[in-house]
Write a protein that holds these residues in place. Sequence first.
Motif, PDB file in Angstrom:
ATOM      1  N   ASP A  47      71.811  41.820  65.139  1.00  0.00           N
ATOM      2  CA  ASP A  47      72.466  42.962  65.226  1.00  0.00           C
ATOM      3  C   ASP A  47      74.034  43.096  65.218  1.00  0.00           C
ATOM      4  OD1 ASP A  47      69.710  43.841  65.193  1.00  0.00           O
ATOM      5  OD2 ASP A  47      69.955  43.928  67.796  1.00  0.00           O
ATOM      6  N   ASP A  48      74.657  44.230  64.872  1.00  0.00           N
ATOM      7  CA  ASP A  48      76.115  44.104  64.468  1.00  0.00           C
ATOM      8  C   ASP A  48      76.622  44.103  66.092  1.00  0.00           C
ATOM      9  OD1 ASP A  48      78.499  44.676  63.380  1.00  0.00           O
ATOM     10  OD2 ASP A  48      78.323  47.005  63.859  1.00  0.00           O
ATOM     11  N   ASP A  49      76.316  44.451  67.179  1.00  0.00           N
ATOM     12  CA  ASP A  49      76.787  44.453  68.282  1.00  0.00           C
ATOM     13  C   ASP A  49      76.352  43.324  69.244  1.00  0.00           C
ATOM     14  OD1 ASP A  49      74.372  45.509  68.631  1.00  0.00           O
ATOM     15  OD2 ASP A  49      74.855  47.170  70.259  1.00  0.00           O
ATOM     16  N   VAL A  50      75.672  42.453  68.622  1.00  0.00           N
ATOM     17  CA  VAL A  50      74.897  41.257  69.493  1.00  0.00           C
ATOM     18  C   VAL A  50      75.243  39.984  68.844  1.00  0.00           C
ATOM     19  CG1 VAL A  50      72.890  40.136  70.875  1.00  0.00           C
ATOM     20  CG2 VAL A  50      73.242  42.673  70.259  1.00  0.00           C
ATOM     21  N   GLY A  51      74.586  39.663  67.926  1.00  0.00           N
ATOM     22  CA  GLY A  51      74.685  38.301  67.206  1.00  0.00           C
ATOM     23  C   GLY A  51      75.744  38.036  65.999  1.00  0.00           C
ATOM     24  N   ALA A  52      76.217  39.353  65.549  1.00  0.00           N
ATOM     25  CA  ALA A  52      77.331  39.060  64.325  1.00  0.00           C
ATOM     26  C   ALA A  52      78.470  38.545  64.935  1.00  0.00           C
ATOM     27  CB  ALA A  52      77.304  40.556  64.018  1.00  0.00           C
TER      28      ALA A  52
ATOM     29  N   ASN B  68      75.918  37.372  59.764  1.00  0.00           N
ATOM     30  CA  ASN B  68      76.161  38.779  59.427  1.00  0.00           C
ATOM     31  C   ASN B  68      75.329  39.757  60.020  1.00  0.00           C
ATOM     32  OD1 ASN B  68      78.550  37.786  58.042  1.00  0.00           O
ATOM     33  ND2 ASN B  68      77.780  37.787  56.103  1.00  0.00           N
ATOM     34  N   PRO B  69      75.553  40.906  60.309  1.00  0.00           N
ATOM     35  CA  PRO B  69      74.670  41.651  60.560  1.00  0.00           C
ATOM     36  C   PRO B  69      73.363  41.778  59.456  1.00  0.00           C
ATOM     37  CG  PRO B  69      76.636  42.785  60.915  1.00  0.00           C
ATOM     38  CD  PRO B  69      76.998  41.333  60.181  1.00  0.00           C
ATOM     39  N   GLY B  70      72.226  41.935  59.963  1.00  0.00           N
ATOM     40  CA  GLY B  70      71.231  41.884  58.978  1.00  0.00           C
ATOM     41  C   GLY B  70      70.432  40.702  58.623  1.00  0.00           C
ATOM     42  N   ASP B  71      71.395  39.603  59.008  1.00  0.00           N
ATOM     43  CA  ASP B  71      70.569  38.266  58.665  1.00  0.00           C
ATOM     44  C   ASP B  71      69.632  38.158  59.581  1.00  0.00           C
ATOM     45  OD1 ASP B  71      72.752  37.579  57.082  1.00  0.00           O
ATOM     46  OD2 ASP B  71      73.812  36.372  58.554  1.00  0.00           O
ATOM     47  N   LYS B  72      68.121  37.356  58.926  1.00  0.00           N
ATOM     48  CA  LYS B  72      67.017  37.250  59.804  1.00  0.00           C
ATOM     49  C   LYS B  72      66.924  35.599  59.977  1.00  0.00           C
ATOM     50  CE  LYS B  72      64.915  41.136  57.526  1.00  0.00           C
ATOM     51  NZ  LYS B  72      63.643  41.615  56.553  1.00  0.00           N
ATOM     52  N   LEU B  73      66.675  35.361  61.301  1.00  0.00           N
ATOM     53  CA  LEU B  73      66.857  33.986  61.604  1.00  0.00           C
ATOM     54  C   LEU B  73      65.196  33.799  62.334  1.00  0.00           C
ATOM     55  CD1 LEU B  73      69.811  34.167  61.839  1.00  0.00           C
ATOM     56  CD2 LEU B  73      69.805  32.487  63.448  1.00  0.00           C
ATOM     57  N   THR B  74      64.735  32.456  61.753  1.00  0.00           N
ATOM     58  CA  THR B  74      63.372  31.927  62.143  1.00  0.00           C
ATOM     59  C   THR B  74      63.635  30.973  63.247  1.00  0.00           C
ATOM     60  OG1 THR B  74      62.262  32.577  60.210  1.00  0.00           O
ATOM     61  CG2 THR B  74      61.112  31.105  61.739  1.00  0.00           C
TER      62      THR B  74
ATOM     63  N   ALA C  94      67.508  32.606  73.248  1.00  0.00           N
ATOM     64  CA  ALA C  94      68.429  32.564  72.084  1.00  0.00           C
ATOM     65  C   ALA C  94      68.482  33.814  71.102  1.00  0.00           C
ATOM     66  CB  ALA C  94      67.931  31.535  71.169  1.00  0.00           C
ATOM     67  N   GLY C  95      67.033  34.425  71.362  1.00  0.00           N
ATOM     68  CA  GLY C  95      66.677  35.829  70.545  1.00  0.00           C
ATOM     69  C   GLY C  95      67.847  36.891  71.142  1.00  0.00           C
ATOM     70  N   LYS C  96      68.080  36.598  72.306  1.00  0.00           N
ATOM     71  CA  LYS C  96      69.064  37.857  73.028  1.00  0.00           C
ATOM     72  C   LYS C  96      70.249  37.760  72.590  1.00  0.00           C
ATOM     73  CE  LYS C  96      65.911  38.256  77.282  1.00  0.00           C
ATOM     74  NZ  LYS C  96      65.723  37.923  78.892  1.00  0.00           N
ATOM     75  N   HIS C  97      70.523  36.460  72.274  1.00  0.00           N
ATOM     76  CA  HIS C  97      71.930  36.457  71.720  1.00  0.00           C
ATOM     77  C   HIS C  97      72.007  36.749  70.073  1.00  0.00           C
ATOM     78  CE1 HIS C  97      72.431  34.079  75.559  1.00  0.00           C
ATOM     79  NE2 HIS C  97      73.816  34.020  75.394  1.00  0.00           N
ATOM     80  N   LEU C  98      71.069  36.882  69.417  1.00  0.00           N
ATOM     81  CA  LEU C  98      71.164  37.571  68.273  1.00  0.00           C
ATOM     82  C   LEU C  98      70.913  39.125  67.956  1.00  0.00           C
ATOM     83  CD1 LEU C  98      69.080  34.424  66.703  1.00  0.00           C
ATOM     84  CD2 LEU C  98      71.371  34.885  66.687  1.00  0.00           C
ATOM     85  N   GLY C  99      69.761  39.512  68.432  1.00  0.00           N
ATOM     86  CA  GLY C  99      69.530  40.898  68.292  1.00  0.00           C
ATOM     87  C   GLY C  99      68.156  41.145  68.651  1.00  0.00           C
TER      88      GLY C  99
END
Length: 394
Positions: free
Chosen positions: A57-62, A98-104, A115-120
Amino acid sequence: LILVVTFASKIAPRLMGISKLSQAAHELETSMGTVSQLEDGQFNFQRDIVARVYHVDDDVGAGTTIGDLKAKFGNAVTIQSIDRGDQRLERSKDLLLNPGDKLTLVGIPSAVVAAGKHLGTELTDKRLTEGLIGEIRDVVVTRKDRVGKTVGALKQEIDTEVKRGAYAIRLTRMNREIPIHPKTEVQRGDVVRLVGLPESVERISNELGYQLKSSDAVDYVFLALGIIAGILVGSIEFAVAGSPVSLGIGGGCLLSGLVFGWLQSHLRSVGNLPPATALHLRDFGLAVFIACVGLAAAPQAWEVLSERGILLPVLAIIVVTVPMVASMIYARRVVGMEPVLVTGALGGLLTNTAALNASVAEADSEIPVLGYTVPYVIANVLLTLLGPVIVLTV
């Protein structure tokens, strides 16, 4: 039996100045690097690993780098893939999200969620986790450069990329689970249960030793050869102080077991013996042995008691108590063993598993197992080899 169990779990701790064994075990676990936070009656529902997909997300993990995530969560979380649109990116530590990236993410459930809470936002896109297959394998520690080192030291030695995607969730020694602490020393023959991605489990297995076969079949040919070799060796007689002495079937089979066990650890394709089968053979063999000894000794027991009176039981108590007290003093004062470990060692030196179980229950911890294994093995060897010599020469 009752004396050994009571002394190891109740009397010995107090003689060493420990009023509450469970508290001493808790303190020792803390000093070793970790301690369970579970209360009585609680347990962990989940010990495996999970795979989840997160949207940056733009306001979290970007703006976060891969290096930042790895520094924060270490080996508890593995970044399996990074997708930006239709492109799959390399997992370099300097990569800026970047915003919109998808991490597995793959790893321990609690760490993956953190870790997910730090990404989005977590996604339900199953396409990104397709093909991710988990694997559980038991690995026997045999590599010389890994034996005798602590868990913490092994974590530092083994390369990060080798460890990526695989996790140790269990450590057993002589079929007894022992705590995985940073200061827990790993010995040859310990079995580590690994869970993770197949290629990751294979990498870390090669760093420790070899994988146990998952087959339930028993290699009866290898087992029979070991028994036959033991019988032949045990039947050989030799002179000690002018008296003919032999190891007997028990001593011969013990030696052949050591040799064939060593062969099996180096020749992985032979000698498969599932843990459940080994446990059954051990328990059944011990039960038969005790029954045979009891049946053979019972007719003479009453006659001896009638002749000697209470002298024989008193001597038996002295024979058992003196070695335990002497061993406790030596272990505590000379070797400097922790009292919790001494309670386990006392059960091991008298080859008394019931005493170990009592110490584990009293300590409310598996820590006493760490002191049990080595004395148990040495005592079994000496008992089997020296028993015939003592009987025939004294």
